[in-house]
Write a protein that holds these residues in place. Structure first.
Motif, mmCIF file in Angstrom:
data_model
loop_
_atom_site.group_PDB
_atom_site.id
_atom_site.type_symbol
_atom_site.label_atom_id
_atom_site.label_comp_id
_atom_site.label_asym_id
_atom_site.label_seq_id
_atom_site.Cartn_x
_atom_site.Cartn_y
_atom_site.Cartn_z
ATOM 1 N N GLU A 120 3.938 5.664 -5.706
ATOM 2 C CA GLU A 120 3.816 5.775 -7.161
ATOM 3 C C GLU A 120 2.797 6.834 -7.546
ATOM 4 O O GLU A 120 3.025 7.633 -8.455
ATOM 5 C CB GLU A 120 3.408 4.413 -7.745
ATOM 6 C CG GLU A 120 4.594 3.456 -7.798
ATOM 7 C CD GLU A 120 4.255 2.159 -8.507
ATOM 8 O OE1 GLU A 120 3.098 1.702 -8.392
ATOM 9 O OE2 GLU A 120 5.146 1.592 -9.168
ATOM 10 N N GLU A 121 1.680 6.850 -6.815
ATOM 11 C CA GLU A 121 0.612 7.810 -7.134
ATOM 12 C C GLU A 121 1.116 9.253 -7.053
ATOM 13 O O GLU A 121 0.755 10.085 -7.879
ATOM 14 C CB GLU A 121 -0.557 7.600 -6.157
ATOM 15 C CG GLU A 121 -1.741 8.510 -6.459
ATOM 16 C CD GLU A 121 -2.854 8.339 -5.418
ATOM 17 O OE1 GLU A 121 -2.797 7.376 -4.621
ATOM 18 O OE2 GLU A 121 -3.760 9.198 -5.408
ATOM 19 N N LEU A 139 10.125 5.137 -2.720
ATOM 20 C CA LEU A 139 9.998 4.458 -1.428
ATOM 21 C C LEU A 139 11.353 3.846 -1.071
ATOM 22 O O LEU A 139 11.944 3.108 -1.861
ATOM 23 C CB LEU A 139 8.929 3.356 -1.474
ATOM 24 C CG LEU A 139 8.758 2.569 -0.155
ATOM 25 C CD1 LEU A 139 8.406 3.482 1.010
ATOM 26 C CD2 LEU A 139 7.683 1.489 -0.301
ATOM 27 N N PHE A 140 11.835 4.188 0.102
ATOM 28 C CA PHE A 140 13.174 3.796 0.558
ATOM 29 C C PHE A 140 13.031 3.005 1.858
ATOM 30 O O PHE A 140 12.440 3.492 2.822
ATOM 31 C CB PHE A 140 13.998 5.070 0.764
ATOM 32 C CG PHE A 140 15.366 4.889 1.374
ATOM 33 C CD1 PHE A 140 16.092 3.701 1.243
ATOM 34 C CD2 PHE A 140 15.949 5.949 2.066
ATOM 35 C CE1 PHE A 140 17.362 3.568 1.800
ATOM 36 C CE2 PHE A 140 17.226 5.825 2.627
ATOM 37 C CZ PHE A 140 17.915 4.628 2.500
ATOM 38 N N VAL A 141 13.574 1.805 1.885
ATOM 39 C CA VAL A 141 13.489 0.965 3.072
ATOM 40 C C VAL A 141 14.867 0.808 3.717
ATOM 41 O O VAL A 141 15.788 0.238 3.125
ATOM 42 C CB VAL A 141 12.917 -0.436 2.728
ATOM 43 C CG1 VAL A 141 12.818 -1.295 3.987
ATOM 44 C CG2 VAL A 141 11.559 -0.319 2.061
ATOM 45 N N ASP A 142 14.991 1.331 4.914
ATOM 46 C CA ASP A 142 16.216 1.219 5.696
ATOM 47 C C ASP A 142 16.238 -0.168 6.337
ATOM 48 O O ASP A 142 15.439 -0.462 7.231
ATOM 49 C CB ASP A 142 16.206 2.323 6.760
ATOM 50 C CG ASP A 142 17.341 2.212 7.772
ATOM 51 O OD1 ASP A 142 17.943 1.123 7.907
ATOM 52 O OD2 ASP A 142 17.608 3.217 8.451
ATOM 53 N N GLY A 143 17.149 -1.010 5.862
ATOM 54 C CA GLY A 143 17.230 -2.368 6.384
ATOM 55 C C GLY A 143 18.491 -2.606 7.193
ATOM 56 O O GLY A 143 19.140 -3.642 7.052
ATOM 57 N N ALA A 155 0.831 -1.207 0.000
ATOM 58 C CA ALA A 155 0.000 0.000 0.000
ATOM 59 C C ALA A 155 0.867 1.259 0.000
ATOM 60 O O ALA A 155 0.578 2.230 -0.710
ATOM 61 C CB ALA A 155 -0.934 -0.013 1.208
ATOM 62 N N LEU A 156 1.928 1.235 0.779
ATOM 63 C CA LEU A 156 2.825 2.389 0.810
ATOM 64 C C LEU A 156 3.465 2.614 -0.558
ATOM 65 O O LEU A 156 3.594 3.749 -1.030
ATOM 66 C CB LEU A 156 3.928 2.189 1.859
ATOM 67 C CG LEU A 156 3.591 2.621 3.285
ATOM 68 C CD1 LEU A 156 4.650 2.116 4.248
ATOM 69 C CD2 LEU A 156 3.475 4.142 3.386
ATOM 70 N N TYR A 157 3.888 1.515 -1.171
ATOM 71 C CA TYR A 157 4.548 1.617 -2.471
ATOM 72 C C TYR A 157 3.588 2.204 -3.510
ATOM 73 O O TYR A 157 3.980 3.022 -4.349
ATOM 74 C CB TYR A 157 5.025 0.224 -2.896
ATOM 75 C CG TYR A 157 5.920 0.211 -4.110
ATOM 76 C CD1 TYR A 157 6.935 1.152 -4.276
ATOM 77 C CD2 TYR A 157 5.772 -0.767 -5.089
ATOM 78 C CE1 TYR A 157 7.761 1.118 -5.383
ATOM 79 C CE2 TYR A 157 6.596 -0.806 -6.204
ATOM 80 C CZ TYR A 157 7.588 0.144 -6.354
ATOM 81 O OH TYR A 157 8.401 0.117 -7.456
#
Lengths: 347, 347, 347, 347
Positions: C164-165, C170-174, C158-160
């Motif tokens: 896009e909208e 979207l950046f994911v700190d892993g 949903a975040l992704y």
């Protein structure tokens, strides 16, 4: 359409235009080094009782804020302000553009307190990992605030003291300074203000000038090399005298304060009318901004004839809006607005 | 003292002051969204033959340069310019303040060539370690240059082509655009200029306005969201109409070009006089700046009555200086200067 | 003193040290262009199912965050994150140092929702004065979060979609990705993660490497010229192979996931013990961080033998603290801690 | 292929790897606050005779340069360096990324002189429009320089004096400090260096460490809050002890100097061979870099067996190249190279 949405809808006070026209063909050197600027600097020093202060004329508020804050902070420092502060919400990251974080604090009516700031700083310095956080280096407040509210002498003094304790500068954004200091409930004088902060500015744009903000730096360290900062930030007007002439006109005989009082009184008339009609307010003050909470249908009706500013939604059927008066507001327009408010809300 | 040291010693052309006065009490919305600005934008689009261009009014040149360059470059890119370029030497690091390097190139008479730029870019992309260097992302030139010289149509076209080849923007600083395009030896028209770069500005400050630069962005990508950039850089004038009114006045009936020609002709008179007296020049052009090489004692004598700009030392007894004419220069002052040059150099 | 205060108290997994020692005297070219790095890049592409992704090895998390965010944003854009986000509170303004604002959002348990982000963006673009505000250009989340919590597949998707909208990355700190993906309650696979963001990193520092974060960029536009960004941010290790060798060792045979599971299981043992003793938790998850709310006197007693992290005060007599396990945590130390918790809380 | 192209082709000196392995499972607190770092700081203070200096361990050179320079300069200041300086040409604008201009000066053999700097500063402060230019706030030199050359005691002392005169910091980049101070023609001692600048660093990356630069700040003002700067620039290694252990190993018994001398002597052997064969040099020094001017066909032949660095084209048939020795260079490889140079140039 009659405009009450902000205090910069007209040009400049006529005495300013007159003076600009009279001096138009004189030849002066550039960048604020001319005699008109020097004269205006001295006038402002006299009015605020700070004979040794640095006085610099910038074109606009965002520019003044960014230039002052960037001059004051070390790279790893940030500036504390209310979460409603202009630098936090309305300047497209102009402070971050200078690479500094704005440390926003919860606010009541646009103000922050000495206790809040003190608590924040104490916690920062008590943290053994404090170098992982931005260090607070300055406190920014507005006088009046975005909600038209005012700090008292005691509050300003307390903030200044906290700033000194934690080696921070205190910066007062006075974009609407005249409307603030002339408010009937303001106990701060020009001299008191200048003596209780490190830097402030007296706004011209919203107070009768075509444009311009007079930055007054009472802290000598901060004032050093400030002209380099102005140039670097694109704020050094080539024909600097335009600013000198405008501020000299505003301050030499008290025109600035007179214009402030004019707007405050007209705002008070609107405020009183609204109160008589039984409306409440988002924030209360006696400056030139009025923030009534009105039924949406009244808002809609008023909007056919008047421009105002939408502030925020209160509930399903009410909104807070803002009416703004200014140095240029005509009494007959305020009379008309008050008359319409009365008749529309009477139904 | 008669001033020839720069082209911003007076206020504004009288028709501008008149128009500002006439419209003074009108109420308009802020930040350049008013009708005056819209009208001026359309006029400028028409004059330069670019109906779809973005037109933005900024207050000053350093601000315009920094805002445009910061909008154009990716973080790791720099802007190529002549080592005499205003952004390299006279803006207190305003470009670096936006975190970009200015890639200065050796210059002859203030200009850089397509061949130079091409060679530089080719070398950059041929380097397998190129990510250790700043990538060139834009070329900045001035028209006319700091030394009053002009690019030809062919030179501009060649530069634009190199920029396209290496995916760079071409930016033309036209702080003195009117003096440039009106010069007797200039083969570039407004339309040609606009069609051979991505962004340029027509300066107002030095061309008869109180202040202001009209930035014209023909590249759609660059124009996107440019208003955010203006606000972020403190360049969005609250009473934006002041700029719209000024540029409409300058461009609606060709006043801008007329003022440019006025200054160029008076400069030519000074130039001819100096040449007749046997003096040589640091740089030659037909724009509003004159750079004679004069004996130091003549400089000293002239300085008692005239202000000029010191440019550089040539040898033990000679200096290059600059005389600048402008939209406001009075013919009688030029006559006096020429007369004095003749009589002082005759002895 | 036994340390549970963080997951970087030891050096590196022994197979990493072994490999570094074996290859020590080989000669390789620098800056990540050697064969070891190339091999590790391919391994990581395979593990995450993104054969065309850019893979870049950086030294630390703050550096990775600042470099990625600065590469992604236009000058006037900011990055949305939870108000507990590492970039907002624990990096000394490293993001602001690149001149971007961090747009902090209220959070529940360290997470933000697609609905929140969507609402924020919708409000921004609906505002006619939006150019006075920072434009959101990226969303930053941590997996697991600062509070050890996890996003679900549905939440990430949903975040992704919202990103896009509104044309945001979207950046994911892993930094703790292995502890996250190996948690018993995690439904996100490596492939799913890589397919539902534009860029993420698999942390090495907290997962068994001496140091290093593997940044994986699946968005081609963002990946372009990223090596310039690394160099510019001081993140290009001269002996780049040190990173390649470490990440190859971690990912070639699943060591990374094995180490993640090891820590998660030990954390679960602590969590279960605490729960059995009747304590509640500030946040619940099944990753390597445990956040019990304990009586202050128990905290004090535990602190004589164990180091943990102070999280926040809950009430007059209780605090939330953090125990952290890691790839290197010894089961006997966890046994001892659990034993002590039991006996001390039994009294 | 035998590599002479730089001094970071191998891993680390074996005693460093050994020590890292021995301490691998110890638990320490992070971010350089552990005992190993403290020990190494004290060792370095002792070696350089500066008991009160701040000592900070950073990961790489570009990071060290940017962090130190950003800490030192006021916003409107720039850093003076040679036009060959690493910060000017090889760091992708990392200094400009901190918003400061690098003021490049013409150089002879990679060095700048006190006279040059003094002249530049004098001119700046003599300019009445100086606020339109970047103010010089620091001087950056390398010891040895990019061309392997060395400053003498007298030259360093003179530069330091000029810096004091104009209120600038002096910063010495010692990425190859050991190779510099151990050169047979170097008259600067560690103590002399530390006493004649405000900040310098002893490089580890090129001197036998896996990575790391030890920044020594003797100027108390500059040292204040420097850890905030490190964190902000992404340079604070989580497992800080890795740096402490490495630098302790390098400095406790003089290993650093021994490794420096090793490389210098092998470079001298190459230099002597080239000289015997009649070749000239682009620059002369006795440090670990050799810059011969060779016929292109010889270069081509050598390149089949040896990697070297291309420096610049000299004429149609000659190029300057660089051979670099290091702490790890094997004498037999140097013997082979010398043998090949002799036999190939004899033909």
């Amino acid at each position: 359409m009659i405009q009450f949405q902000c205090d910069y809808t007209e040009g400049a006070h006529e005495s300013i235009l007159k003076r600009l026209t009279e001096t138009n063909y004189e030849q002066t050197i550039g960048y604020g080094c001319d005699d008109y600027c020097e004269e205006a600097r001295n006038t402002i020093r006299r009015v605020f009782g700070v004979p040794d202060a640095g006085v610099h004329f910038l074109v606009g508020g965002t520019q003044a804020n960014a230039t002052v804050i960037a001059a004051a902070l070390k790279p790893y420092q940030g500036v504390i302000c209310a979460s409603t502060g202009h630098i936090f919400v309305h300047e497209t990251g102009a402070i971050e553009a200078t690479s500094h974080k704005v440390l926003a604090m919860p606010t009541s009516m646009g103000k922050i307190t000495a206790a809040q700031v003190s608590h924040y700083c104490r916690a920062h310095y008590a943290n053994s990992d404090r170098e992982h956080e931005v260090q607070p280096g300055m406190v920014y407040i507005s006088l009046p605030t975005e909600l038209g509210t005012l700090y008292t002498k005691a509050e300003l003094e307390a903030l200044y003291q906290v700033c000194e304790e934690f080696h921070m500068y205190l910066f007062v954004d006075g974009a609407r300074l005249g409307y603030g200091l002339m408010a009937s409930d303001c106990d701060i004088t020009p001299e008191f203000l200048a003596a209780h902060c490190d830097v402030f500015y007296a706004g011209g744009t919203k107070m009768g000038a075509l444009f311009g903000e007079a930055v007054v730096i009472t802290n000598k360290t901060l004032n050093q090399d400030f002209r380099y900062m102005i140039k670097r930030h694109g704020g050094m007007l080539a024909k600097g005298r335009l600013l000198g002439i405008q501020f000299q006109t505003l301050f030499e005989d008290g025109l600035y304060w007179k214009l402030g009082k004019h707007a405050d009184q007209l705002a008070e008339q609107i405020r009183n009318t609204l109160q008589e009609c039984g409306f409440s307010f988002l924030a209360r003050s006696h400056t030139n901004q009025v923030f009534p909470i009105l039924p949406d249908d009244l808002c809609e009706k008023l909007s056919r004839k008047y421009m105002y500013c939408y502030q925020e939604r209160i509930d399903n059927s009410h909104s807070a809006i803002r009416f703004c008066t200014s140095w240029a507001t005509r009494p007959e327009n305020v009379d008309a607005l008050c008359q319409d408010i009365r008749s529309l809300s009477a139904k």
